[in-house]
Structure formats: C-alpha cells, structure tokens
Scaffold this active site. Sequence first.
Site, mmCIF file in Angstrom:
data_model
loop_
_atom_site.group_PDB
_atom_site.id
_atom_site.type_symbol
_atom_site.label_atom_id
_atom_site.label_comp_id
_atom_site.label_asym_id
_atom_site.label_seq_id
_atom_site.Cartn_x
_atom_site.Cartn_y
_atom_site.Cartn_z
ATOM 1 N N THR A 96 -25.342 42.767 -4.007
ATOM 2 C CA THR A 96 -23.995 43.148 -3.849
ATOM 3 C C THR A 96 -23.897 43.463 -2.233
ATOM 4 O O THR A 96 -24.716 44.273 -1.678
ATOM 5 C CB THR A 96 -23.939 44.696 -4.465
ATOM 6 N N LYS A 104 -16.660 43.261 -7.985
ATOM 7 C CA LYS A 104 -17.868 44.125 -7.976
ATOM 8 C C LYS A 104 -17.631 45.445 -7.163
ATOM 9 O O LYS A 104 -17.936 46.779 -7.516
ATOM 10 C CB LYS A 104 -19.165 43.606 -7.679
ATOM 11 N N LYS A 137 -24.243 52.570 -0.131
ATOM 12 C CA LYS A 137 -23.836 51.207 0.403
ATOM 13 C C LYS A 137 -22.704 50.652 -0.319
ATOM 14 O O LYS A 137 -21.904 50.001 0.443
ATOM 15 C CB LYS A 137 -25.236 50.551 0.141
HETATM 16 P P1 NAD Z 1 -34.575 46.546 -4.555
HETATM 17 O O1 NAD Z 1 -34.544 47.336 -3.260
HETATM 18 O O2 NAD Z 1 -35.391 47.161 -5.779
HETATM 19 O O3 NAD Z 1 -35.145 45.254 -4.483
HETATM 20 C C1 NAD Z 1 -34.904 44.443 -3.393
HETATM 21 C C2 NAD Z 1 -35.984 43.334 -3.080
HETATM 22 O O4 NAD Z 1 -35.798 42.574 -2.239
HETATM 23 C C3 NAD Z 1 -37.302 44.300 -2.664
HETATM 24 O O5 NAD Z 1 -38.330 43.728 -3.713
HETATM 25 C C4 NAD Z 1 -37.533 43.745 -1.415
HETATM 26 O O6 NAD Z 1 -38.696 43.699 -1.120
HETATM 27 C C5 NAD Z 1 -36.753 42.269 -1.474
HETATM 28 N N1 NAD Z 1 -36.476 41.909 0.074
HETATM 29 C C6 NAD Z 1 -35.755 42.846 0.814
HETATM 30 N N2 NAD Z 1 -35.481 42.073 2.149
HETATM 31 C C7 NAD Z 1 -35.919 40.654 1.963
HETATM 32 C C8 NAD Z 1 -36.087 39.621 2.560
HETATM 33 N N3 NAD Z 1 -35.422 39.439 3.660
HETATM 34 N N4 NAD Z 1 -36.607 38.349 1.928
HETATM 35 C C9 NAD Z 1 -37.138 38.673 0.588
HETATM 36 N N5 NAD Z 1 -37.072 39.517 -0.099
HETATM 37 C C10 NAD Z 1 -36.658 40.745 0.633
HETATM 38 O O7 NAD Z 1 -33.112 46.549 -5.034
HETATM 39 P P2 NAD Z 1 -32.508 46.282 -6.611
HETATM 40 O O8 NAD Z 1 -32.257 47.939 -7.075
HETATM 41 O O9 NAD Z 1 -33.169 45.261 -6.948
HETATM 42 O O10 NAD Z 1 -30.960 45.916 -5.988
HETATM 43 C C11 NAD Z 1 -30.847 44.341 -5.535
HETATM 44 C C12 NAD Z 1 -29.290 44.333 -5.881
HETATM 45 O O11 NAD Z 1 -28.673 44.464 -6.668
HETATM 46 C C13 NAD Z 1 -28.373 45.416 -4.482
HETATM 47 O O12 NAD Z 1 -27.622 44.647 -3.825
HETATM 48 C C14 NAD Z 1 -27.961 46.379 -5.544
HETATM 49 O O13 NAD Z 1 -26.847 46.922 -5.027
HETATM 50 C C15 NAD Z 1 -27.533 45.536 -6.612
HETATM 51 N N6 NAD Z 1 -27.253 46.230 -8.007
HETATM 52 C C16 NAD Z 1 -28.553 47.196 -8.185
HETATM 53 C C17 NAD Z 1 -28.355 47.829 -9.432
HETATM 54 C C18 NAD Z 1 -29.336 48.705 -9.766
HETATM 55 O O14 NAD Z 1 -29.460 49.509 -10.710
HETATM 56 N N7 NAD Z 1 -30.502 48.871 -9.169
HETATM 57 C C19 NAD Z 1 -27.174 47.591 -10.340
HETATM 58 C C20 NAD Z 1 -26.259 46.799 -10.001
HETATM 59 C C21 NAD Z 1 -26.407 45.971 -8.798
#
Ligand code: NAD
Length: 345
Positions: free
Chosen positions: A138, A213, A290
């Site tokens: 997102t 979204k 965010k």
């Molecule tokens: P998270 O922080 O748990 O995971 C992000 C991952 O990306 C981490 O493992 C981190 O090490 C990795 N990362 C960061 N920078 C990086 C880079 N430059 N290169 C490679 N890896 C990198 O986040 P999440 O909860 O998995 O969410 C991911 C996305 O999904 C976000 O945009 C969030 O808004 C969206 N989202 C999350 C949820 C939820 O419930 N968690 C629900 C819907 C949407």
Amino acid sequence: MKFSLRCFHSAAKSSVRNNIVGFIGLGQMGHAMATNWVKKRVTDNLHSNEKSGFVVYDIDTSRTVSFAQSLNEVYSGANISVASNPAEVASASQIVLTMLPSSPHVKEAYYGNQGILSGLQTLSNEAIRNTLCIDSTTLDVNVARDVARSVKHLGSSMVDAPVSGGVAGAKAGTLSFLVGGTFEEYTQASPILALMGSRIIHCGDSGAGLAAKICNNLVLGVQQVVVGEAMLLGQRLGLDPAVLAGVINSSTGGCWASSVNNPVRGALPGKAPPCERDYEGGFLTSLMLKDMKLAIEIGKSTGTSLPLGRSAETVYNEVVEKHEDLAKKDFSSVYKFLERKSDSK
Ligand code: NAD
C-alpha cells in the site's frame, strides 16, 4: 549466508526462468502470502511435469534464510532460493511480487543500484517481455504509477495489487486483491493472485487498485475512531458494551469497525477481536496512520476536501507520536487513546 548464496546460484543455473517466481518482502503479510504460494504451487506441481522454483529477498536476511530453510524442509521440491538483492530476483524470475512497507521501500526495490529494473536490464528482450511485476504494497498512487511506467518502458508488464483482509486473510489465503493495470495484465496476474486470495477485483488502469485501497482505508480509519468514541461515550452513560454494540450492529451505525473489530472487551460475545488479546495480531496503528497520510496527500494533489480524514489522521498521529505502546498494536487501540485522553481531563 552461505546457505542463501549457494541455493540462489544453484537455482538460477538449473531452473528455467519461466517457472521461477520471485517474492520480495517477507514481513507479516509477505511471509504468509509467500507460504501459500509455495504450498499451492508445490501441490499443483505434484500433478504435472513442470518444475517450478522460488527466489526470495528481504532486506532482513534472517527472514529469507529461515523461510527457505523451513519450507524447503517441509516441501521437498519447493526449490526455494535466497537472493542477495532485488536485481537477482528479477533476473531469475518470470513473476516478481513485492510486499513492502511503503513508497520509499518500493522505490528502493525498483530503482536502487541493485534494484528490479537493473535486474531486468540484464535480460533478453524476450525474457523482459515475459516478465510480470506485481506490487501488493500500500503506497502512494503516483509513485506506483511512476514505477509501473518505468517497468512498462523496459517492456515488462506491471500491476498494482494491494490487499484487503489483513494477516488473518493472508494466512488463510482469502485476501482480496485490488488490481490496477490493463485488462490483459489483470488476466495475466489473476491466476497467480488466486494462489493467495479469494477475490481478485479489476479496479481500472495502473494505480486504480491503490486508489481503491486508499479510499477504503480512509473510510475504515475514520470509522474506527468514531466507533471508539461512541463505545466510550455509551459506557460513560451507563450502557453495557455488549448491549451498545448489539444496538449499533443491528442499526444504521453498523460497520466492520464495530461488528468485527469492536475495540471494547466483551462487546462481541463469542468473537475474538484484537481487543480481547490486548490489541495484538491486527492491523498496526502505525500502518493505519501511513494509509491516512496517503489519503490526505492524494486528497491535496487532487484538490479533494477530506475534513474527517484530516481529523482522523491527527488522532492517529497523536497516538503514534505520544503513545508508543499503542503504535504497534491493532489500530482499534485508538479507543485506549480516547479513554486515556478522557481520563486525563
Ligand atoms: P512488515 O513491516 O511486516 O513487512 C515488510 C517487510 O519488508 C519486512 O520484512 C522488511 O524487512 C521488508 N523490507 C523493508 N524494506 C525493504 C527493502 N528495501 N527491500 C526488501 N525488503 C524490505 O509489513 P506488512 O504488515 O507485511 O505490510 C506490508 C504492506 O501490506 C504494507 O504496505 C501494509 O500497509 C500492507 N497491508 C498490511 C496489512 C496488515 O494487516 N499487516 C493489511 C493490508 C495491507
């Protein structure tokens, strides 16, 4: 580290790129999505002669190494390798899926020195044309459109495919994917997304999935604040939380924030919203902030007035800045913030 490089090089040499899929970002969502992807591909492959493989990358190497080790052990033939950077993922995989925190991380993964674009540039024209990039992060709609334009300029395809359904939906494989891209790209991406979700919705051209979204989360973010306000006010007027939630949920105030994610313990008998486990295991307040910021920014650039969105953003901002303990909890903990604020008056 030795494990990762050895595995990556052996996979890159021995497998046909067409059957390799790459996954970048194994956080809360990405780990669960990639696990479903591996499980289903491995099960499907039992019934076919096709050999497939996976290449994963995360800036946090411990996540990719443990992911590859554990799934390679459980699913013989999973053929999971760990790449050292996004360029390696792109040069090894026909499909590249990114699931990262937000805009800066996606820019880094695509435009960085060892980014996806530089990996694609090492390929033949035919391999570039056969590559599909899917970004499920997102992030800012305009950043997503710029990245997609750069990918398409090289000759590959790209869709934005943010998700709804949270970590529980990611684990269960029931996510909704909101897809932005041409109809052809949507058709190409659908069977892949179906390995991780149950609803794949074509929202329109590039950026449209994200637009949908962000609008959805604008509604959700505002509703969760006002449900917290109503639940707090009702209790101070002497109402039992279960009675009040029952009234709201069967009346015109009913919404997901109240009927599924109600922030008060005991308000939803027989259900287990995050408040029943001290707001653990949901959608983080910091991620909701965010998303509210993304809505406000795109509101500014399109000249759209969002007074309720702005108020909700101010509330989440104060939670994250002044209540560190709630920033990493489910965003329904905004109720605890309202309670604390009211108690301090
Ligand atoms: P998270 O922080 O748990 O995971 C992000 C991952 O990306 C981490 O493992 C981190 O090490 C990795 N990362 C960061 N920078 C990086 C880079 N430059 N290169 C490679 N890896 C990198 O986040 P999440 O909860 O998995 O969410 C991911 C996305 O999904 C976000 O945009 C969030 O808004 C969206 N989202 C999350 C949820 C939820 O419930 N968690 C629900 C819907 C949407």
